[in-house]
Design a protein around this motif. Sequence first.
Motif, PDB file in Angstrom:
ATOM      1  N   GLU A   1      21.336  22.566 -53.115  1.00 50.44           N
ATOM      2  CA  GLU A   1      21.698  21.981 -54.407  1.00 50.44           C
ATOM      3  C   GLU A   1      22.953  22.674 -54.930  1.00 50.44           C
ATOM      4  O   GLU A   1      23.049  23.900 -54.911  1.00 50.44           O
ATOM      5  CB  GLU A   1      20.565  22.147 -55.424  1.00 50.44           C
ATOM      6  N   MET A  45      27.786  24.794 -60.371  1.00 47.11           N
ATOM      7  CA  MET A  45      29.112  25.100 -60.900  1.00 47.11           C
ATOM      8  C   MET A  45      29.049  26.506 -61.490  1.00 47.11           C
ATOM      9  O   MET A  45      28.310  26.745 -62.444  1.00 47.11           O
ATOM     10  CB  MET A  45      29.506  24.078 -61.975  1.00 47.11           C
ATOM     11  N   HIS A  90      26.447  13.003 -71.575  1.00 45.39           N
ATOM     12  CA  HIS A  90      25.602  13.778 -70.648  1.00 45.39           C
ATOM     13  C   HIS A  90      24.493  14.435 -71.446  1.00 45.39           C
ATOM     14  O   HIS A  90      24.719  14.978 -72.534  1.00 45.39           O
ATOM     15  CB  HIS A  90      26.425  14.855 -69.945  1.00 45.39           C
ATOM     16  N   GLY A 149      22.158  20.111 -65.332  1.00 45.06           N
ATOM     17  CA  GLY A 149      22.635  18.745 -65.493  1.00 45.06           C
ATOM     18  C   GLY A 149      21.470  17.794 -65.272  1.00 45.06           C
ATOM     19  O   GLY A 149      20.653  17.999 -64.377  1.00 45.06           O
ATOM     20  N   HIS A 185      32.573  15.606 -67.086  1.00 46.91           N
ATOM     21  CA  HIS A 185      32.053  16.790 -66.400  1.00 46.91           C
ATOM     22  C   HIS A 185      33.013  17.971 -66.517  1.00 46.91           C
ATOM     23  O   HIS A 185      32.577  19.130 -66.649  1.00 46.91           O
ATOM     24  CB  HIS A 185      31.769  16.473 -64.930  1.00 46.91           C
ATOM     25  N   ILE A 236      26.210  25.760 -64.224  1.00 51.13           N
ATOM     26  CA  ILE A 236      25.624  24.429 -64.409  1.00 51.13           C
ATOM     27  C   ILE A 236      25.012  24.015 -63.084  1.00 51.13           C
ATOM     28  O   ILE A 236      25.728  23.888 -62.072  1.00 51.13           O
ATOM     29  CB  ILE A 236      26.679  23.393 -64.840  1.00 51.13           C
ATOM     30  N   MET A 272      23.789  21.299 -60.805  1.00 54.23           N
ATOM     31  CA  MET A 272      24.095  19.870 -60.776  1.00 54.23           C
ATOM     32  C   MET A 272      23.002  19.014 -60.161  1.00 54.23           C
ATOM     33  O   MET A 272      23.004  17.799 -60.285  1.00 54.23           O
ATOM     34  CB  MET A 272      25.418  19.637 -60.048  1.00 54.23           C
ATOM     35  N   LYS A 301      30.787  15.949 -56.578  1.00 50.90           N
ATOM     36  CA  LYS A 301      30.141  17.246 -56.698  1.00 50.90           C
ATOM     37  C   LYS A 301      30.698  18.244 -55.692  1.00 50.90           C
ATOM     38  O   LYS A 301      30.669  19.455 -55.928  1.00 50.90           O
ATOM     39  CB  LYS A 301      28.627  17.107 -56.510  1.00 50.90           C
ATOM     40  N   THR A 303      31.580  22.175 -56.704  1.00 55.04           N
ATOM     41  CA  THR A 303      30.561  23.129 -56.260  1.00 55.04           C
ATOM     42  C   THR A 303      31.138  24.505 -55.999  1.00 55.04           C
ATOM     43  O   THR A 303      32.094  24.669 -55.239  1.00 55.04           O
ATOM     44  CB  THR A 303      29.873  22.611 -54.977  1.00 55.04           C
TER      45      THR A 303
END
Length: 363
Positions: free
Chosen positions: A131, A134, A237, A248, A267, A282, A284, A292, A296
């Motif tokens: 996964e 950020m 968001h 998120g 974002h 964060i 995501m 993403k 990342t």
Amino acid sequence: MKITVLRPGELGEAELTRWRELQQTDPELGNPFLAPEFTLGVARLRPRVRVAVVEDGDKVVAFFPFERGRAGIGHPVGFGLTDLQALIAPPELCLDARRLLKACGLGVWDFDHLLAHQPTFAPYHTVRRLEPVMDLSEGFEAFAEQVRRAAPKTHRTIRYKERKLGREVGEVRYVFDCREEAELTRLMAWKSDQYNRTGRTDRFARPWIVALLRHFHRTGFGVLSVLYAGDQPVSAHFGLRCGQVMAGWFPAYDPRFAKYSPGMIGHLHLARSCAAAGITEIAMGRGGKEFKEGFTSRQIPIAEGRIARPLSRHCGGVALHWARTAPLNKARDIVLRDRRMYQRADRVLKAYARLRSATVRRK
């Protein structure tokens, strides 16, 4: 060890304090989905939520939040909505998983976003994934520089479209913590439209999920952020915050402004606002969104699988559950791992959604 199963509302202040202390023993446990606020919030609307409290002598060493379904089938709390699941315990703690399930009255426990490094359920992993996160620990400018290096084209495109949005629609501004409930209602309407437009199941057709977001928003555990162009909201968001970590959760945008990529602009603004608010990362969540990759900084290993107790009184229900879910889970994993297959599946779902919409209009 002693295992006591309680309703979340039966946890006292001492237990909640200990839960939060245990979160500090492992950096990955700081995620909001693993905070007591998430379990308590879901329990208000899902009466089958329980927490197993594990004690060693006179000390609580772990909490195991779960939902007990029919026929002894167990799931993580808020199954289908959570991007991270775990035993709330120090990383080295290893329990007898089947004994834990027995104490919880479960014949099987399904998981799909479990922290992979925890040893208790490691023998029962069937799939492992990563996964994206950020990392804002060095501040927004350091993060933005990472994005520029990792995905220069993506970064240039976002900046260009933001300037274009400002010129053609109105001055761009961002509200990080919007307290207006009407804006939350708007976000859910956008998201429902997206689900229906792309052939996905509309989560907001379930009243308890709508009520859950409203509860988290009112209590401040949920953070609603809105991107405006002039006076018009163009994207939003809704995430969850626990200390220095943001999870998120539900991003959405007004499809009338799709050509400006308002979700991606949002974002980047979310990252800037989070860093300014003292949030260092964060999470995501899992998914096939290509943007993403450029955002990342690091990845969290997670696992999918199930554990079943042999010869339990729930064995019939366990077998039926496995027959229903195992083939679907395997197929989903194959699709998520292969970008081309994911894109094909996405096109098929969108075509199905268009066909479904046309059929409804004809009726």
